[in-house]
Design a protein around this motif. Structure first.
Motif, short mmCIF file in Angstrom:
data_model
loop_
_atom_site.label_atom_id
_atom_site.label_comp_id
_atom_site.label_asym_id
_atom_site.label_seq_id
_atom_site.Cartn_x
_atom_site.Cartn_y
_atom_site.Cartn_z
N THR B 286 45.16 46.20 7.16
CA THR B 286 43.75 46.21 6.76
C THR B 286 43.06 44.90 7.08
N GLY B 287 43.79 43.94 7.61
CA GLY B 287 43.20 42.65 7.96
C GLY B 287 44.28 41.78 8.56
N PHE B 288 44.02 40.46 8.59
CA PHE B 288 44.96 39.53 9.21
C PHE B 288 45.87 38.86 8.18
N GLY B 289 45.91 39.42 6.98
CA GLY B 289 46.70 38.82 5.91
C GLY B 289 45.98 39.12 4.61
N ARG B 290 46.65 38.88 3.51
CA ARG B 290 46.07 39.19 2.20
C ARG B 290 46.07 37.94 1.33
N LEU B 291 45.24 37.94 0.31
CA LEU B 291 45.26 36.87 -0.67
C LEU B 291 46.00 37.38 -1.91
N LEU B 292 47.04 36.65 -2.31
CA LEU B 292 47.88 37.15 -3.39
C LEU B 292 47.09 37.31 -4.69
N ASP B 293 46.15 36.41 -4.92
CA ASP B 293 45.43 36.43 -6.19
C ASP B 293 44.08 37.13 -6.10
N HIS B 294 43.78 37.71 -4.95
CA HIS B 294 42.53 38.47 -4.76
C HIS B 294 42.87 39.73 -3.97
N PRO B 295 43.48 40.71 -4.62
CA PRO B 295 44.00 41.87 -3.86
C PRO B 295 42.92 42.65 -3.11
N GLU B 296 41.66 42.52 -3.55
CA GLU B 296 40.60 43.26 -2.86
C GLU B 296 40.09 42.53 -1.63
N ALA B 297 40.36 41.24 -1.55
CA ALA B 297 39.85 40.45 -0.42
C ALA B 297 40.59 40.81 0.86
N ARG B 298 39.92 40.56 1.99
CA ARG B 298 40.56 40.78 3.28
C ARG B 298 40.23 39.61 4.21
N ILE B 299 41.23 39.20 5.01
CA ILE B 299 40.98 38.23 6.09
C ILE B 299 40.42 39.04 7.25
N VAL B 300 39.13 38.84 7.52
CA VAL B 300 38.44 39.69 8.50
C VAL B 300 38.38 39.04 9.89
N GLU B 304 42.95 30.02 15.28
CA GLU B 304 44.17 29.23 15.14
C GLU B 304 44.22 28.43 13.84
N HIS B 305 43.05 27.95 13.39
CA HIS B 305 43.03 27.15 12.16
C HIS B 305 41.95 27.62 11.18
N HIS B 306 41.50 28.83 11.32
CA HIS B 306 40.50 29.39 10.43
C HIS B 306 40.94 30.81 10.03
N ALA B 307 40.87 31.10 8.76
CA ALA B 307 40.93 32.49 8.29
C ALA B 307 39.63 32.74 7.54
N VAL B 308 38.85 33.69 8.01
CA VAL B 308 37.59 34.01 7.36
C VAL B 308 37.85 35.17 6.41
N VAL B 309 37.54 34.94 5.13
CA VAL B 309 37.88 35.90 4.08
C VAL B 309 36.63 36.57 3.55
N ASP B 310 36.66 37.87 3.51
CA ASP B 310 35.64 38.64 2.80
C ASP B 310 36.19 38.91 1.40
N LEU B 311 35.53 38.34 0.38
CA LEU B 311 36.02 38.44 -1.00
C LEU B 311 35.68 39.76 -1.65
N ALA B 312 35.06 40.68 -0.93
CA ALA B 312 34.76 42.02 -1.45
C ALA B 312 33.90 41.92 -2.72
N GLY B 313 32.95 41.01 -2.71
CA GLY B 313 32.01 40.92 -3.82
C GLY B 313 32.41 39.94 -4.89
N ALA B 314 33.66 39.53 -4.93
CA ALA B 314 34.07 38.54 -5.92
C ALA B 314 33.46 37.18 -5.57
N SER B 315 33.37 36.30 -6.57
CA SER B 315 32.78 34.99 -6.30
C SER B 315 33.72 34.19 -5.40
N LEU B 316 33.11 33.37 -4.55
CA LEU B 316 33.90 32.59 -3.60
C LEU B 316 34.67 31.50 -4.32
#
Lengths: 356, 356
Positions: B286-300, B304-316
Motif C-alpha cells: 500500500t506504500g513504500f513502508g509503514r509507520l509503526l505508531d501510525h497504522p493509517e499513515a502511508r509513505i506515498v 534516497e533520503h526522503h520518505a513523504v508520509v501521508d498521515l491520513a488526516g492525523a496531525s503531523l
C-alpha cells in the motif's frame, strides 16, 4: 589491487566515465552554468576529483555524513542539498566541516532557518523550494521569508535551490525544466525583494539537464534559468536514463557483472539480484534492469540474488557465462557495494551507507 | 557501545526478536518439522546463535560469502540454498568451509551436479526444484536425474529443496504451501526411485510458514510435506508480512528510526529514504513502508533520503520528532546498514553486502 574475478560486482569503465564528465561539463560551460555534481551517485572521492578537475565548482551531497567523507578527502566546497534537521550533534558536525571547507546546507522553512543560528559566521544556508516534485522545499513565493529569518539571525544566505525530480518521467524534461527555471526565478526574486542578495539559483537533475541548459539560452521574456546545476547520475548513466532517452547505451560507464547460474524454465537466471542492482522500478521502467549487450532482453523477475532474464527469443548465454547488467537506478546499486572495480582496480565506495 | 542518537538507523527490539524466534521454533517443533532459518534477513551471527539456541538445526544462506561469515563465527551446519556456479574459486572457498562445518550447496541441473564433482567427500548437494515461483530450480520430475548425476560422481546428495516465493501475494499461502508439499513429494519420490536416499525435503518462506506447518499435519492422502523449513523474515517481520497478514504489528522487531525533517506540502517528510528502507514495493504493497505508531499513515513517495508520509488526516508529527518506520522488505533494509542497534547496542551487520 587486481579486480575480483567473483561475481556479482560493479565494474566502471574509466574512459566512459571521463567522457561523461567532460561532455556534461562542456555543455554547462557553453551555457554559462556552473556545475556542482551530486556525488551521492558514486560516493567515491577520486571520482569527485575527476569532476572538479574538469571544472565543477564544488560538490553536492545529501547528508552531513557524505560531506564528512568528501571533505576528509580534500573537497573544499560542499552544498548539502537537503533540509538537514540541525540537532546539537549535527550542528557540531557541520561546524567541524566548516574548518576545512566552504559548507552550505539546505533549509526549507522559517523554523529551519532559525535552527541554523548556531552556524552563523561559519556555514551558510540555501533555501530549498519546490518546483513541482512535491518532496521537500517550500513554495517559491515563501522563500523570501525563510531567507529573511536566516539573515535576521546573521546566517549567510547563499541562494535558492530546487530538485526537479519530476523530470523522471517519459517526455517530462522540457516542461519540468521550465518549472524549475520559473520556481528559481520566483524564489530569487522574493529573496532579493526581502533585501537579501541571492547569488545562487541552483537546480538540476540528470534527466532535466539538457533541457535546463537549453532553457538558459532560449528563455523568452528574459526569465533567468538556473545558474548552477547538480546532476548526479550522468557520470555513469543507468537503465532509467537509457529508457528516458537521456543517456546513450554506449555511454553507460557502470555495469553489474553477473554470472548465469541457471537455465531454469528456459530463461537465464543471473546471480546479480536486488542486493546488487537495487530494487528501484519506476512506473515507466520496462523491467528490473537491462543487459548492456542484449538490448532486447528484459529482467522480468528480481529477487535478492536472482535476476530472471527473458532474452526475447535470443539464444541463452551459457550457464557460467558473464553478462553486463545495467541497473535501473545506479545510485542505489552503488550504495549496495563496498567497492567499485574501476578499470580493473578496486576502489572503495567511501561514502556508502553514510545516511546520517 | 551506546546507540547512535543520529537518524536514520535500524533499531531492533531484542525481546520481540526472541519472542519471534521462540514462537516459530515452537510451531515447527509441534509439527515435527526442522527449522533451518535463512540468515540473509539479519546477516548477524549473534542472531543466528539465538535461533540455533532455540532449536534450529542449522542455518540457510544464499551465497558462499554469507556462509564464510557465519562459519567464521561458529555456525557448523550450513545450506547454501542457491544454485552456486562452481568455478574454481568457489570450489576452493566451499572446500575451505567444509573443514569447519557441514556444508550443503544447491544444484538445479545435471550439468550443475557434475560441476560439483570436486566437492566429493567434503560437501554435499541438495537438488533445487521449482514449486511454482519460477525462479531457479528444476522441475520436480527431473530431480532424480540431477541427483543421479551427482551420486554417480560420488557427491553426497542430501535431499531436495524449494523456495515457495509465490506465497508473497495476498491469500496465496494455502495453495502455495500445497504446491510446495507436492513438489517436494514428487522430487523426493523420483530421487528415491533413482536409488538415492532423500533424507531432506526442505521448503519454507515466512508467508507460507504457517500453511506449510498446517499441511504437514493435515495432508489428505498422506503426501509428506516439507520436513525442514527455511523462513527468514519471521525474526523481525516487515510491512510486507504485516500487510499479507503473516506478522502482527505488535510483533515487529525491527524499525528504521527516522526524523521528521520537513512539513513541505503539509506532509511529514522523513530522513529515512530508500537508502535506509530499500526500494522494494510489491504489487500488493500500500506504500513504500509503514509507520509503526501510525497504522493509517502511508509513505506515498520515496527518494534516497526522503520518505513523504501521508498521515491520513492525523496531525503531523513535529519537525525534529522521531518516528518508527517499518520497511516493506526487512532483508533489503538490513543489507543497507553497517550496523543494527539491538536494545541500544550497536551490532555490526557482519554479512552485509556479501553477495559473492
Amino acid at each position: 589491487m587486481r579486480a575480483s574475478p567473483t561475481t556479482p560486482y560493479l565494474a566502471v569503465d574509466g574512459a566512459r566515465l571521463d567522457a561523461n564528465v567532460r561532455r556534461v561539463q562542456a555543455a554547462a560551460d557553453r551555457a554559462g552554468v556552473r556545475l556542482r555534481p551530486h556525488v551521492k551517485t558514486h560516493k567515491v572521492p577520486a571520482i569527485a576529483r575527476r569532476q572538479l578537475d574538469a571544472g565543477a565548482v564544488g560538490i553536492t551531497v545529501a547528508t552531513v555524513g557524505e560531506a564528512e567523507v568528501f571533505v576528509d578527502q580534500g573537497c573544499t566546497d560542499v552544498l548539502v542539498a537537503y533540509p538537514v534537521f540541525l540537532d546539537a550533534e549535527r550542528v557540531r558536525r557541520v561546524l567541524a566541516l566548516a574548518d576545512r571547507a566552504r559548507v552550505v546546507i539546505g533549509v526549507d522553512s522559517v523554523d529551519g532557518a532559525r535552527r541554523a543560528a548556531p552556524l552563523t559566521g561559519a556555514v551558510g544556508v540555501a533555501v530549498e523550494v519546490d518546483s513541482g516534485h512535491h518532496r521537500s522545499g517550500i513554495a517559491p513565493a515563501q522563500a523570501g521569508a525563510v531567507a529573511l529569518a536566516a539573515a535576521d539571525l546573521g546566517v549567510a544566505v547563499e541562494g535558492v535551490f530546487t530538485f526537479p525530480g519530476h523530470a523522471y518521467a517519459p517526455g517530462a524534461a522540457p516542461e519540468v525544466a521550465a518549472q524549475e527555471a520559473a520556481a528559481l526565478h520566483e524564489a530569487a526574486t522574493v529573496v532579493v525583494a526581502a533585501g537579501i542578495p541571492c547569488p545562487v539559483r541552483s537546480g538540476g537533475s540528470t534527466p532535466s539537464l539538457a533541457a535546463s541548459l537549453d532553457s538558459g539560452a532560449a528563455r523568452p521574456g528574459g526569465t533567468p534559468a538556473a545558474d548552477e546545476l547538480r546532476p548526479g547520475v550522468y557520470v555513469f548513466g543507468d537503465a532509467q536514463q537509457w529508457e528516458l532517452g537521456h543517456h546513450a547505451a554506449e555511454d553507460i560507464a557502470l555495469v553489474a557483472v553477473g554470472t548465469v547460474v541457471s537455465h531454469a524454465g528456459g530463461r537465464a537466471v543471473l546471480d546479480a539480484g536486488s542486493k546488487t542492482l537495487g530494487a528501484d522500478r519506476a512506473a515507466y521502467a520496462t523491467g528490473f534492469g537491462r543487459l548492456l549487450d542484449h538490448p532486447e532482453a528484459r529482467i522480468v523477475q528480481l529477487s535478492e540474488h536472482h535476476a530472471v532474464v527473458d532474452l526475447a527469443g535470443a539464444s541463452l548465454p551459457a550457464v557460467g557465462e558473464r553478462v553486463r547488467v545495467v541497473p535501473n537506478h545506479v545510485c542505489a546499486a552503488v550504495n549496495l557495494a563496498d567497492e567499485l572495480v574501476v578499470d580493473g582496480e578496486r576502489v572503495p565506495v567511501a561514502a556508502r551507507g553514510r545516511n546520517t
